[in-house]
Design a protein around this motif. Sequence first.
Motif, short mmCIF file in Angstrom:
data_model
loop_
_atom_site.label_atom_id
_atom_site.label_comp_id
_atom_site.label_asym_id
_atom_site.label_seq_id
_atom_site.Cartn_x
_atom_site.Cartn_y
_atom_site.Cartn_z
N SER A 1 0.83 -1.22 0.00
CA SER A 1 0.00 0.00 0.00
C SER A 1 0.86 1.27 0.00
O SER A 1 0.60 2.22 0.74
CB SER A 1 -0.94 0.01 1.21
N VAL A 2 1.90 1.26 -0.84
CA VAL A 2 2.73 2.45 -1.04
C VAL A 2 2.91 2.63 -2.54
O VAL A 2 2.39 1.86 -3.34
CB VAL A 2 4.11 2.32 -0.33
N THR A 3 3.66 3.66 -2.92
CA THR A 3 3.86 3.90 -4.34
C THR A 3 4.98 3.01 -4.88
O THR A 3 5.84 2.53 -4.14
CB THR A 3 4.22 5.37 -4.61
N GLN A 4 4.97 2.85 -6.19
CA GLN A 4 6.04 2.08 -6.83
C GLN A 4 7.38 2.78 -6.62
O GLN A 4 8.41 2.12 -6.45
CB GLN A 4 5.73 1.93 -8.32
N GLY A 5 7.37 4.11 -6.63
CA GLY A 5 8.61 4.85 -6.39
C GLY A 5 9.18 4.58 -5.01
O GLY A 5 10.41 4.51 -4.84
N ALA A 6 8.31 4.44 -4.02
CA ALA A 6 8.78 4.17 -2.66
C ALA A 6 9.46 2.80 -2.59
O ALA A 6 10.50 2.65 -1.92
CB ALA A 6 7.61 4.22 -1.69
N ILE A 7 8.90 1.82 -3.29
CA ILE A 7 9.52 0.49 -3.32
C ILE A 7 10.89 0.56 -3.99
O ILE A 7 11.88 0.02 -3.49
CB ILE A 7 8.61 -0.50 -4.07
N SER A 8 10.94 1.25 -5.13
CA SER A 8 12.20 1.35 -5.87
C SER A 8 13.29 2.01 -5.03
O SER A 8 14.44 1.54 -4.99
CB SER A 8 11.98 2.13 -7.17
N ARG A 9 12.93 3.12 -4.37
CA ARG A 9 13.93 3.83 -3.55
C ARG A 9 14.40 2.99 -2.37
O ARG A 9 15.58 3.00 -2.02
CB ARG A 9 13.34 5.16 -3.06
N ALA A 10 13.49 2.23 -1.77
CA ALA A 10 13.87 1.40 -0.63
C ALA A 10 14.84 0.30 -1.06
O ALA A 10 15.83 0.00 -0.36
CB ALA A 10 12.63 0.79 0.01
N VAL A 11 14.58 -0.32 -2.22
CA VAL A 11 15.48 -1.37 -2.71
C VAL A 11 16.84 -0.78 -3.07
O VAL A 11 17.89 -1.39 -2.80
CB VAL A 11 14.85 -2.10 -3.90
N LEU A 12 16.85 0.38 -3.68
CA LEU A 12 18.13 1.03 -4.02
C LEU A 12 18.94 1.33 -2.76
O LEU A 12 20.17 1.16 -2.74
CB LEU A 12 17.88 2.32 -4.80
N ARG A 13 18.26 1.78 -1.69
CA ARG A 13 18.97 2.04 -0.44
C ARG A 13 19.55 0.75 0.13
O ARG A 13 20.68 0.73 0.65
CB ARG A 13 18.02 2.67 0.59
N LEU A 14 18.79 -0.34 0.02
CA LEU A 14 19.26 -1.62 0.52
C LEU A 14 20.49 -2.08 -0.26
O LEU A 14 21.48 -2.54 0.33
CB LEU A 14 18.14 -2.65 0.41
N GLU A 15 20.44 -1.96 -1.58
CA GLU A 15 21.59 -2.37 -2.40
C GLU A 15 22.82 -1.52 -2.09
O GLU A 15 23.94 -2.03 -2.03
CB GLU A 15 21.22 -2.28 -3.88
N ALA A 16 22.60 -0.22 -1.88
CA ALA A 16 23.73 0.66 -1.56
C ALA A 16 24.32 0.30 -0.20
O ALA A 16 25.54 0.31 -0.01
CB ALA A 16 23.26 2.11 -1.57
N ARG A 17 23.46 -0.03 0.76
CA ARG A 17 23.92 -0.39 2.10
C ARG A 17 24.76 -1.67 2.07
O ARG A 17 25.79 -1.78 2.74
CB ARG A 17 22.73 -0.55 3.04
N LEU A 18 24.30 -2.65 1.28
CA LEU A 18 24.98 -3.94 1.22
C LEU A 18 26.14 -3.96 0.23
O LEU A 18 27.00 -4.85 0.30
CB LEU A 18 23.98 -5.03 0.84
N GLY A 19 26.13 -3.00 -0.70
CA GLY A 19 27.15 -3.01 -1.74
C GLY A 19 26.95 -4.14 -2.73
O GLY A 19 27.91 -4.64 -3.31
N LEU A 20 25.69 -4.53 -2.95
CA LEU A 20 25.37 -5.63 -3.84
C LEU A 20 24.23 -5.23 -4.78
O LEU A 20 23.38 -4.42 -4.43
CB LEU A 20 24.92 -6.87 -3.05
N VAL A 21 24.22 -5.84 -5.97
CA VAL A 21 23.07 -5.72 -6.85
C VAL A 21 22.18 -6.92 -6.57
O VAL A 21 22.56 -8.07 -6.81
CB VAL A 21 23.49 -5.69 -8.33
N LEU A 22 20.99 -6.67 -6.04
CA LEU A 22 20.11 -7.75 -5.61
C LEU A 22 19.09 -8.14 -6.66
O LEU A 22 18.63 -9.28 -6.69
CB LEU A 22 19.38 -7.33 -4.33
N LEU A 23 18.72 -7.17 -7.52
CA LEU A 23 17.67 -7.41 -8.50
C LEU A 23 18.11 -6.99 -9.89
O LEU A 23 18.79 -5.97 -10.06
CB LEU A 23 16.40 -6.63 -8.12
N GLU A 24 17.70 -7.77 -10.88
CA GLU A 24 17.85 -7.39 -12.28
C GLU A 24 16.52 -6.83 -12.75
O GLU A 24 15.51 -7.54 -12.76
CB GLU A 24 18.25 -8.60 -13.12
N ARG A 25 16.51 -5.52 -13.14
CA ARG A 25 15.28 -4.89 -13.59
C ARG A 25 15.10 -5.06 -15.09
O ARG A 25 16.07 -5.05 -15.85
CB ARG A 25 15.29 -3.40 -13.27
#
Length: 295
Positions: free
Chosen positions: A31-55
């Motif tokens: 129940s959030v926007t698609q942009g919110a999901i995208s930004r959260a995943v990008l923050r997670l990848e930056a924190r871990l230093g990994l690419v987690l998803l192939e878009r």
Amino acid sequence: MRILSPSLIELHAFTAVVETGTFSRAAERLSVTQGAISRAVLRLEARLGLVLLERSGTGARTTPEGRCYYDRVHKPLAELEAAVPARRGGRPRELRVSAISSLNMRWLVSRMPSLQAQHPDLHIVFKPYWKDDDFRRDDVDCWLQTRLTSTSRWPAHVKATYIVGREIVPICHPRIAAQMREPADLLRHPLLHHTNYPDNWAVWCAAHGVDTRGLRLGPAFDLAAGLIEATAAGLGVAVVQRCLIEQDLGQGRVAMPFDLTVSTNRGYYLCVPRSRTETSEVAAFRSWLLAQAPA
């Protein structure tokens, strides 16, 4: 102690994308926007230093690192959700609302006991009102807003439902009302007006046969609530939305010298982004609002 683990928001966003296959369906689930999901995943990848998803244009899939990370976190995340203690009477449902200030103070809040009686598990959280809101905020589920002009259109990404407030009526202090004999008498007093809608007086006068050639506007206010308070203080006369003066009329703070209305074709609307799947909370709130408004 330095905390290395990501935020729960980031983890929920990531696991929702993995489990649904797309950012849009993950947004619907949470129940959030698609942009919110995208930004959260990008923050997670930056924190871990990994690419987690192939878009891709059709969705998203995990990289080998992403699959490994998902396998390690999704079960503990589910256990954390299950560990939340059950609340008495069931878990409250939260609805985040941004409402234009005058409507909130003068119409909505006084009716809230009715909403609580009908939906005791629905918890309303009022968020700040932004005049130029683009209806894309992640912290708001629905908005109560007004159109700036009678001909302006809502943005294409917004679904708007009219609730109340198209009609305006003249008001003044009861002492001044006692001196009124005909609508033209209003023009003998300072014409208080809203800074965003200086044409309201001309619209009302034209609808009721009052000659506007000598129309001279008086002090201006940026909130309808301020306009009403100035009228109650005897500073002049005003035309305002009828729905905003119910309590003031009942308390004798202001009076309607003439029960003559005119529609501005604006009013207040419940607005939600079309991209979001409608939740039961929004549906219940809309239904209740429509029941509160005059037929």
